[in-house]
Enzyme design. Structure first.
Site, PDB file in Angstrom:
ATOM      1  CD  GLU A 129      -2.886   1.198   0.260  1.00 43.67           C
ATOM      2  OE1 GLU A 129      -3.770   0.335   0.284  1.00 43.67           O
ATOM      3  OE2 GLU A 129      -2.828   2.077  -0.610  1.00 43.67           O
ATOM      4  CG  ASP A 153      -1.064   4.705  -0.772  1.00 46.87           C
ATOM      5  OD1 ASP A 153      -1.696   4.185  -1.718  1.00 46.87           O
ATOM      6  OD2 ASP A 153      -1.355   4.519   0.424  1.00 46.87           O
ATOM      7  CB  SER A 195      -5.492   1.359  -2.521  1.00 45.03           C
ATOM      8  OG  SER A 195      -5.808   1.051  -1.218  1.00 45.03           O
ATOM      9  CG  ASP A 218     -21.590  11.036 -15.902  1.00 44.36           C
ATOM     10  OD1 ASP A 218     -21.326  10.322 -14.904  1.00 44.36           O
ATOM     11  OD2 ASP A 218     -22.750  11.323 -16.253  1.00 44.36           O
ATOM     12  N   GLY A 263     -24.726  11.334 -14.694  1.00 52.47           N
ATOM     13  CA  GLY A 263     -24.743  12.164 -13.489  1.00 52.47           C
ATOM     14  C   GLY A 263     -24.118  11.422 -12.329  1.00 52.47           C
ATOM     15  CG  ASP A 321     -22.664   6.623 -10.683  1.00 58.67           C
ATOM     16  OD1 ASP A 321     -21.736   6.046 -10.071  1.00 58.67           O
ATOM     17  OD2 ASP A 321     -22.514   7.088 -11.837  1.00 58.67           O
TER      18      ASP A 321
END
Ligand SMILES: *[C@@H]1O[C@H](CO)[C@@H](O)[C@H](O)[C@H]1NC(C)=O
Ligand SMILES: *[C@@H]1O[C@H](CO)[C@@H](O)[C@H](O)[C@H]1NC(C)=O
Length: 573
Positions: free
Chosen positions: A294, A298, A491, A533, A552, A554
Site C-alpha cells: 500500500e 501510494d 487505493s 461522467d 450524473g 452515482d
C-alpha cells in the site's frame, strides 16, 4: 486493495451490574453499548489500582460556525472563496467555551484529578487515573476484556455516566465503550505482470493525446497522463506539499520508488524522494522486505503522477489512542502545523458501523477544521462494493468510513479506457451517520429518483452519498520489493485523484491564487463539467447487483474522473 482497519464483529448478549450512583451529583448514562462486541470476552473487573489514560472530548464552542466558515471558503460562488482560515481562527470555533472547561475541571478536581490539553484548540483533555478513580468519576465498572483471537486485552466498559450538569460541556470520554480495533491486515495480493507486456514508458508517445491500447490492461503513469490529460511538466511550487498517510506499519520504500521512476517516469529524476513525518511512534523502515504494498503504491502514484510536487509520507505508528485507527491523531498532528499540506490522500478505511457516532462526528469535524485551513482531504471509498470496505456477507448495504463524512472527498474506482466503466469493487452508497450535505442534495436526489425502488430498504435514503469522484483502480503497475507487479483497488484511485488536485494547486499558487482546499462544493458546482461522467457498471454486494452507475452522480463512480484541461479552466487558470 484498500487496506481495511475493521473491527467490531456481531454483538453477543451479556449482562453487567453497575455501582451505585455517586452522592452529590446526579449522574446520567452518557454512552451505552448493549453487549460485549463479538470476539471479546470479559475477565472480570479491572484491578482497582491499574492506571488508565482517558481522553475527554469537550463540547466545541461553535461547530455550526466552523461548517459555515468552511463552506464560505470552499464554495466558488462565495465572496470568501479561497480565503482560508488561520490556525487561530479555526481554533476559536473548536475551543470549548470557558464555562465548559471550568465545569469539567471543577468536576475532575473534586476527585483530585487534573487534566492536560492534548489538541491544539484544547477540545481534548487527557487524564491519568486509577481504575478506582475512573469508576467513581463515571459511575461505572471498568472491566478487563480479551480478544479471543488476537489475545489483545483492553480495559473498557459497556456503559458510563456523567454528571447531569456536564451535559453540553463534556462530549464523551474515550476509551470507554469503543473497543480496540483489531487491525485487519489484508492478505496483500500482488499479481504478476501479464506476459508480453512491455512497460509503457518505452512505447508510448507521451505528447500525443491518444490513449495507448495497452492501458486497457496495464495502467502506468503514462496511461493516466494520456487518459486524463495530466501534464508531464514538473511542478514548481515548493510550498505545495501533497501528504500521503501511512498506517499499520506500511512502509514506503525509496528503492522501490527509484525502480518505479526509472522504469515508468524516465523523464523524472530517479532519485526523487519524499519527506518523512511521523507520529504515534511511526517509522519508515527501508529494509526492502519490509516495504508495504500500500505505501509503495501510494508514494509511487503521487510522486510518479504529480510530477515535481513535494510529497510528505506521514507514517502513523501503532501507539494510536484515538479509537479511530490514528485517523484523528494524524489530523490533529497536521492541524498543529502552521502550514499543513494542501492535499492529504489516505487509502485505508473501515466500515462505518464499527465506529462510534461520537468519534465519527469528532473526526468529521476535524476534517472540517483542516479543510477550513485549505487542505483537500481525499480517501479511497473502499473495495467491497455495497458490502463495505472489503467484501463480506451482509443483508443491508454497509457504508464505509470515513466516506460518510461530508467534509472530505471520497474516491471510487474505474477500469477500462474507452470508455471507462466502474470497477465492480468500488464502494459507494449512503451514510447512516451523516445526512445529505447541501452541495450534493440535488444530484443525489436526481439519482434516487432514477433508482426508484431498486435496493429499497437496503440503504439510508437520507444519508450523505459517496463516493464523490473516481479514477482508475485496476491493473495498476507498481514496483514492490524490487519487482514490477500490478495491484487493484480504490487505493489506487485516491492518490491518482490527489495528484491531479496537487498539480492544479501548483498552477494556482504559481498564478498567485489560493489552492483548492475542501473540494466538494467546487466539484459539485463549477467543477462538474470538468469531470468525465462514468455511466456504466455497478458495485455488487449483499446478494444484489449493488448500485448502477448512470448519467450524473452515482454511488459507484461519483461525478466521474478528471479531465485536467477542463479542470484547469474550471478553477480559473
Ligand atoms: C510523438 O509526438 C510528437 C509530437 O506530436 C511527434 O512529432 C512524434 O513524431 C511522435 N513520435 C512517435 C514515435 O509517434
Ligand atoms: C439514516 O441517516 C440519517 C442521517 O441522515 C441518520 O440520522 C439515521 O439515523 C440513519 N438511519 C439509520 C437506520 O441508521
Amino acid at each position: 486493495m484498500m487496506l481495511a482497519l475493521s473491527f467490531f464483529l456481531p454483538f453477543l448478549a451479556t449482562c453487567l451490574t453497575y455501582a451505585t450512583p455517586l452522592s452529590g451529583r446526579s449522574m446520567i448514562v452518557h454512552e451505552r453499548r448493549e453487549a460485549i462486541p463479538g470476539g471479546f470476552v470479559s475477565h472480570g473487573l479491572a484491578p482497582k489500582d491499574a492506571v488508565l489514560n482517558l481522553r475527554l472530548a469537550l463540547v466545541q464552542s461553535d461547530p455550526a460556525g466552523l461548517e459555515e466558515a468552511l463552506m464560505a471558503v470552499s464554495t466558488p460562488s462565495s465572496a470568501l472563496y479561497g480565503q482560508f482560515l488561520s490556525k487561530e481562527e479555526v481554533e476559536k470555533f473548536v475551543a470549548p467555551a470557558p464555562q465548559s472547561v471550568a465545569a469539567v475541571s471543577a468536576f475532575l478536581s473534586e476527585h483530585g484529578v487534573t487534566a492536560k490539553p492534548i489538541s491544539p484548540a484544547g477540545d481534548w483533555l487527557s487524564i491519568d487515573v486509577t481504575v478506582a478513580q475512573a469508576n467513581a468519576l463515571f459511575n461505572t465498572e471498568f472491566t478487563t476484556f480479551t480478544h479471543t483471537e488476537t489475545g489483545a486485552t483492553a480495559v473498557r466498559t459497556l456503559e458510563y455516566s456523567i454528571p447531569a450538569d456536564l451535559q453540553g460541556h463534556l462530549d464523551f470520554v474515550h476509551p470507554t465503550t469503543t473497543f480496540p480495533e483489531s487491525l485487519n491486515r489484508q492478505p496483500l495480493v500482488s499479481i504478476p505482470l501479464p506476459k508480453g507486456v512491455v512497460p509503457l514508458a518505452t512505447q508510448a508517445n507521451l505528447s500525443t493525446d491518444a490513449v495507448p491500447a495497452s492501458c486497457a490492461t496495464l495502467i502506468t503513469p503514462a496511461c493516466l497522463q494520456a487518459l486524463y490529460g495530466i501534464p508531464t511538466t514538473r511542478a514548481t511550487q515548493t510550498s505545495n506539499v501533497l501528504g500521503v498517510s501511512g498506517f499499520i506499519d506500511q512502509f514506503a520504500n525509496q528503492a522501490d520508488l527509484k525502480s518505479f521512476l526509472t522504469s515508468l517516469r524516465p523523464d523524472l529524476l530517479s532519485t526523487t524522494g519524499f519527506t518523512l513525518q511521523t507520529l504515534d511512534g511511526g517509522t519508515n523502515s527501508q529494509t526492502r522486505s519490509q516495504a508495504g504494498l500500500e505505501a509503495d503504491l501510494d508514494t509511487q502514484y503521487t510522486i510518479g503522477v504529480a510530477s515535481g510536487v513535494p510529497v510528505a509520507f506521514v507514517s502513523v505508528g501503532d501507539s494510536t489512542r484515538d479509537g479511530v485507527f490514528g485517523f484523528l491523531d494524524i489530523i490533529n498532528f497536521l492541524l498543529a502545523e502552521s502550514n499543513p499540506p494542501h492535499v492529504l490522500t489516505t487509502s485505508y478505511g473501515a466500515n462505518e458501523n464499527g465506529v462510534s457516532r461520537a468519534l465519527a462526528n469528532n473526526l468529521c469535524n476535524a476534517y472540517a477544521q483542516l479543510g477550513a485551513r485549505g487542505t483537500s482531504i481525499l480517501f479511497s471509498s473502499g473495495d467491497g462494493g455495497v458490502s463495505g470496505s472489503q467484501s463480506g456477507t451482509c443483508t443491508t448495504f454497509v457504508p464505509t468510513f470515513p466516506s460518510g463524512c461530508p467534509f472530505m472527498t471520497s474516491v471510487g474506482a474505474t477500469t477500462g479506457i474507452s470508455p471507462e466503466t466502474s470497477a465492480t469493487f468500488s464502494s459507494g452508497g449512503f451514510s447512516n451517520f451523516f445526512g445529505i450535505p447541501s452541495y450534493q442534495a440535488s444530484t443525489v436526489s436526481a439519482y434516487l429518483t432514477k433508482l426508484g425502488s431498486t435496493n429499497s430498504g437496503k440503504f439510508n435514503r437520507t444519508g450523505r452519498g459517496f463516493p464523490d469522484v473516481s479514477a482508475q483502480g485496476e491493473h495498476v503497475e507498481i514496483f514492490f520489493q524490487g519487482a514490477s507487479t500490478t495491484v487493484a483497488g480504490t487505493s489506487c484511485s485516491s492518490p491518482i485523484f490527489a495528484s491531479v488536485v496537487s498539480l492544479l494547486n501548483d498552477e494556482l499558487i504559481a498564478a498567485g491564487k489560493s489552492p483548492l482546499g475542501f473540494l466538494n462544493p467546487f466539484l459539485y458546482s463549477t467543477g462538474l463539467s470538468a469531470l468525465t461522467d462514468v455511466t456504466t457498471g455497478n458495485n455488487p454486494g449483499c446478494n444484489t447487483n449493488g448500485f448502477p452507475a448512470t448519467t450524473g452522480w452515482d454511488p459507484v463512480t461519483g461525478l466521474g474522473t478528471p479531465n485536467f484541461a477542463a479542470l484547469r479552466t474550471a478553477v480559473g487558470l
